[in-house]
Design a protein around this motif. Structure first.
Motif, mmCIF file in Angstrom:
data_model
loop_
_atom_site.group_PDB
_atom_site.id
_atom_site.type_symbol
_atom_site.label_atom_id
_atom_site.label_comp_id
_atom_site.label_asym_id
_atom_site.label_seq_id
_atom_site.Cartn_x
_atom_site.Cartn_y
_atom_site.Cartn_z
ATOM 1 N N PRO A 111 1.032 -1.061 -0.097
ATOM 2 C CA PRO A 111 -0.081 0.074 -0.001
ATOM 3 C C PRO A 111 0.955 1.415 -0.070
ATOM 4 C CG PRO A 111 -0.112 -1.036 2.205
ATOM 5 C CD PRO A 111 0.684 -1.780 1.305
ATOM 6 N N GLY A 112 0.503 2.432 -0.800
ATOM 7 C CA GLY A 112 1.414 3.621 -0.977
ATOM 8 C C GLY A 112 0.658 4.640 -0.012
ATOM 9 N N TRP A 113 1.771 5.259 0.582
ATOM 10 C CA TRP A 113 1.365 6.509 1.577
ATOM 11 C C TRP A 113 2.020 7.803 1.137
ATOM 12 C CZ3 TRP A 113 -2.176 4.323 4.861
ATOM 13 C CH2 TRP A 113 -2.318 3.031 5.000
ATOM 14 N N ASN A 114 1.228 8.827 1.338
ATOM 15 C CA ASN A 114 1.938 10.116 1.050
ATOM 16 C C ASN A 114 2.293 10.579 2.291
ATOM 17 O OD1 ASN A 114 -0.404 11.114 2.461
ATOM 18 N ND2 ASN A 114 -1.142 12.259 0.869
ATOM 19 N N ALA A 115 2.922 11.773 2.163
ATOM 20 C CA ALA A 115 3.565 12.554 3.423
ATOM 21 C C ALA A 115 2.581 12.605 4.656
ATOM 22 C CB ALA A 115 4.241 13.844 3.242
ATOM 23 N N GLU A 116 1.415 12.903 4.313
ATOM 24 C CA GLU A 116 0.295 12.836 5.332
ATOM 25 C C GLU A 116 -0.131 11.891 5.991
ATOM 26 O OE1 GLU A 116 -0.088 14.800 2.660
ATOM 27 O OE2 GLU A 116 -0.139 16.732 2.977
ATOM 28 N N GLY A 117 0.264 10.544 5.491
ATOM 29 C CA GLY A 117 -0.175 9.439 6.044
ATOM 30 C C GLY A 117 -1.526 8.965 5.311
ATOM 31 N N ASP A 118 -1.959 9.438 4.192
ATOM 32 C CA ASP A 118 -3.165 9.112 3.576
ATOM 33 C C ASP A 118 -2.602 7.963 2.438
ATOM 34 O OD1 ASP A 118 -4.423 11.195 4.598
ATOM 35 O OD2 ASP A 118 -3.760 12.681 3.077
ATOM 36 N N LEU A 119 -3.758 6.963 2.439
ATOM 37 C CA LEU A 119 -3.551 5.862 1.524
ATOM 38 C C LEU A 119 -3.701 6.622 -0.028
ATOM 39 C CD1 LEU A 119 -3.084 2.779 1.034
ATOM 40 C CD2 LEU A 119 -5.403 2.779 1.336
ATOM 41 N N MET A 120 -2.530 6.104 -1.111
ATOM 42 C CA MET A 120 -2.766 6.678 -2.340
ATOM 43 C C MET A 120 -3.466 5.512 -3.139
ATOM 44 S SD MET A 120 -1.789 9.780 -2.457
ATOM 45 C CE MET A 120 -2.703 9.971 -0.985
ATOM 46 N N PRO A 121 -3.879 6.019 -4.203
ATOM 47 C CA PRO A 121 -4.426 4.875 -5.144
ATOM 48 C C PRO A 121 -3.416 4.022 -5.974
ATOM 49 C CG PRO A 121 -4.870 7.174 -6.016
ATOM 50 C CD PRO A 121 -4.427 7.374 -4.445
ATOM 51 N N GLU A 122 -3.679 3.171 -6.486
ATOM 52 C CA GLU A 122 -2.560 2.554 -7.166
ATOM 53 C C GLU A 122 -2.071 3.004 -8.309
ATOM 54 O OE1 GLU A 122 -2.458 -1.856 -9.722
ATOM 55 O OE2 GLU A 122 -3.746 -1.942 -7.969
ATOM 56 N N ASN A 123 -0.876 3.059 -8.894
ATOM 57 C CA ASN A 123 -0.393 3.678 -9.845
ATOM 58 C C ASN A 123 -1.148 3.021 -11.148
ATOM 59 O OD1 ASN A 123 1.422 5.630 -10.627
ATOM 60 N ND2 ASN A 123 2.864 4.402 -11.240
ATOM 61 N N PRO A 124 -1.774 3.811 -11.995
ATOM 62 C CA PRO A 124 -2.782 3.212 -13.181
ATOM 63 C C PRO A 124 -1.889 2.670 -14.336
ATOM 64 C CG PRO A 124 -2.664 5.715 -13.028
ATOM 65 C CD PRO A 124 -1.854 5.254 -11.795
ATOM 66 N N GLU A 125 -2.544 1.787 -14.680
ATOM 67 C CA GLU A 125 -1.852 0.903 -15.962
ATOM 68 C C GLU A 125 -2.147 2.009 -17.256
ATOM 69 O OE1 GLU A 125 -2.683 -2.968 -18.860
ATOM 70 O OE2 GLU A 125 -3.725 -2.875 -16.919
ATOM 71 N N TRP A 126 -2.876 2.947 -17.226
ATOM 72 C CA TRP A 126 -2.738 3.937 -18.119
ATOM 73 C C TRP A 126 -1.615 4.590 -18.522
ATOM 74 C CZ3 TRP A 126 -2.586 9.242 -16.737
ATOM 75 C CH2 TRP A 126 -2.539 10.161 -17.915
ATOM 76 N N LEU A 127 -0.652 4.495 -17.353
ATOM 77 C CA LEU A 127 0.712 5.222 -17.505
ATOM 78 C C LEU A 127 1.454 4.480 -18.438
ATOM 79 C CD1 LEU A 127 1.111 6.720 -14.109
ATOM 80 C CD2 LEU A 127 0.936 8.146 -16.232
ATOM 81 N N GLN A 128 1.269 3.139 -18.560
ATOM 82 C CA GLN A 128 1.869 2.174 -19.582
ATOM 83 C C GLN A 128 3.375 2.331 -19.660
ATOM 84 O OE1 GLN A 128 2.641 3.413 -23.221
ATOM 85 N NE2 GLN A 128 1.884 1.773 -24.222
ATOM 86 N N ALA A 129 3.815 2.750 -20.766
ATOM 87 C CA ALA A 129 5.388 2.756 -21.047
ATOM 88 C C ALA A 129 6.147 3.858 -20.352
ATOM 89 C CB ALA A 129 5.793 2.974 -22.692
ATOM 90 N N ALA A 130 5.263 4.769 -19.801
ATOM 91 C CA ALA A 130 5.993 5.676 -18.821
ATOM 92 C C ALA A 130 6.166 5.608 -17.294
ATOM 93 C CB ALA A 130 5.171 7.058 -19.009
ATOM 94 N N GLY A 131 5.041 4.751 -16.742
ATOM 95 C CA GLY A 131 5.264 4.450 -15.325
ATOM 96 C C GLY A 131 4.191 3.293 -14.613
ATOM 97 N N ALA A 132 3.821 2.568 -15.361
ATOM 98 C CA ALA A 132 2.637 1.713 -14.745
ATOM 99 C C ALA A 132 3.331 0.276 -14.250
ATOM 100 C CB ALA A 132 1.834 1.191 -16.066
ATOM 101 N N LEU A 133 4.740 0.071 -14.431
ATOM 102 C CA LEU A 133 5.031 -0.954 -13.999
ATOM 103 C C LEU A 133 5.367 -1.490 -12.456
ATOM 104 C CD1 LEU A 133 6.512 -3.205 -15.946
ATOM 105 C CD2 LEU A 133 8.944 -2.453 -14.812
ATOM 106 N N LYS A 134 5.131 -2.523 -12.299
ATOM 107 C CA LYS A 134 4.994 -3.163 -10.651
ATOM 108 C C LYS A 134 5.921 -4.312 -10.654
ATOM 109 C CE LYS A 134 0.868 -1.171 -11.101
ATOM 110 N NZ LYS A 134 0.269 -0.760 -12.379
ATOM 111 N N SER A 135 6.766 -4.562 -9.600
ATOM 112 C CA SER A 135 7.994 -5.562 -9.668
ATOM 113 C C SER A 135 8.226 -5.796 -8.140
ATOM 114 C CB SER A 135 9.038 -5.110 -10.223
ATOM 115 O OG SER A 135 9.957 -6.224 -10.511
ATOM 116 N N THR A 136 8.886 -6.791 -7.971
ATOM 117 C CA THR A 136 9.390 -7.272 -6.623
ATOM 118 C C THR A 136 10.915 -7.001 -6.535
ATOM 119 O OG1 THR A 136 10.031 -9.645 -7.312
ATOM 120 C CG2 THR A 136 7.858 -9.029 -6.286
#
Length: 401
Positions: A262-287
């Motif tokens: 789960p992703g958190w911002n500086a205020e401690g709020d839970l952030m939405p998942e990085n969208p697949e729409w970002l595709q070649a620019a920023g959608a990858l997830k990994s271990t």
């Protein structure tokens, strides 16, 4: 921020929040899946200390997963907690958002196309687009494929090019990651290409640095045109499967979704998942174990496409460290050469996640650091953390600016 054209992909000015608990776990593994015999103790204590300092001095910090490639062997070290205030340490199979690290995969795919003779990096991007785009040139200078991957295309930060999608926009109180996720629900490739017709360049492509996720997304669409396959399929068939990166992708299986940090911002709020729409620019997830396979492939530089992705397409005349060090950009890799050694790196940052991949080919050394929280304090502390780790691994490493 801003040092040596440092690419801080996603930024929003936020306050920080204190972390309630810290859990430390450590695991080691080899690429074969079995533990190697090497003793990491000469440098492990220094990594432990650097991680503890990061968690102590960066308010709001959550989990850290660190992957080390050294002497041909790989190690995973994990610290902190996935949920602030709870004892939930990350595991080896925890999935993290990679954000703009995705761009290095896109750059490598384009390098493969060049090595195969399918494209030339100096090609006019319009050769790979349907329809007429007279706007994608300035004073007779077209956007070239390589301009899409060194942030000198002149394309906007994102398409759609709306004020609220600028990371520094102050007119919407919602977190930046939330605004991005909202657009992703309805915006598609056809709309992207329609909006591309409306872009107006203000300088010749290649003339000035202007960070652009839109350019990387366009590179993904070019690759789809070249190969006649979706970007996700190209990624799977040409990089992930050959490297046995079974826990990496743009979209996640139900099992992987359950392991997503789960992703958190500086205020401690839970952030939405990085969208697949970002595709070649920023959608990858990994271990972390998967990313170490990718780093080892790039550190070895035995693949011609990997070597091409590390070749400078832009070199700065400004020294990096005082009067020494040459900064350049490859195919979505940033690089500094100092005394015959190189540090090659890329950041990935969005509210709720940060990742940093570092290669030192001459030393056969690689490092990946992934977290599930991002704010101004943790972004700054991340650089201190990785350079402390690099120095503990080998005193001759080139620091990341």
């Amino acid at each position: 921020m801003g040092r040596v054209l440092r690419i801080f992909t996603w930024r929003r000015d936020v306050q920080t929040v204190a972390v309630a608990a810290m859990v430390l776990t450590v695991a080691f593994f080899g690429l074969s899946g079995a533990a190697r015999a090497s003793d990491p103790s000469p440098w492990k204590a220094a990594v432990d200390e650097a991680a503890a300092r990061y968690l102590r001095e960066a308010p709001g910090a959550a989990a850290i997963s660190i992957g080390v490639l050294k002497d041909g062997e790989t190690h995973v070290l994990q610290y902190g907690t996935l949920v602030p205030g709870e004892a939930r340490p990350p595991r080896q199979d925890t999935v993290f958002a990679m954000a703009s690290i995705t761009k290095t995969f896109t750059g490598t795919l384009l390098a493969q196309a060049a090595v195969e003779g399918r494209v030339s990096l100096s090609d006019d991007v319009r050769n790979y687009l349907d329809g007429d785009y007279p706007n994608l040139e300035f004073d007779g200078r077209p956007i070239r494929l390589l301009d899409l991957l060194d942030h000198r295309s002149g394309l906007p930060f994102l398409l759609p090019d709306r004020p609220e999608l600028d990371p520094g926009y102050q007119g919407d109180p919602r977190p930046y990651a939330t605004r991005i996720a909202e657009v992703a629900r309805t915006y598609d490739r056809a709309q992207f290409l329609d909006d591309l017709h409306e872009v107006r360049l203000t300088a010749a492509p290649g003339a000035a640095f202007q960070y652009s996720n839109a350019a990387a997304q366009l590179a993904g669409y070019v690759l789809e045109r070249v190969y006649g396959q979706p970007y996700a399929v190209l990624l799977q068939n040409r990089i992930l499967e050959p490297l046995s990166m079974s826990d990496t992708g743009l979209s996640l299986s139900p099992d992987q979704q359950a392991r997503l940090a789960p992703g958190w911002n500086a205020e401690g709020d839970l952030m939405p998942e990085n969208p697949e729409w970002l595709q070649a620019a920023g959608a990858l997830k990994s271990t972390t174990p998967d990313m170490l396979k990718y780093l080892q492939w790039h550190v070895e530089e035995s693949d011609p496409a990997v070597r091409l992705s590390h070749q400078p397409v832009f070199t700065s005349t400004e020294p990096v460290f005082g009067d020494r060090g040459v900064f350049s950009v490859g195919l979505n890799w940033q690089m500094v050469e100092l005394d015959g050694r190189r540090v090659i790196w890329q950041d990935g940052m969005i509210e709720g996640a940060s990742a940093l991949c570092i290669l030192q080919p001459e030393l056969k050394l690689g490092l990946v650091v992934m977290t599930n929280q991002l704010g101004p304090e943790t972004a700054k502390a991340n650089r201190t953390l990785v350079n402390a780790i690099l120095g503990s691994l080998d005193a001759s490493t080139v620091p990341v600016p």
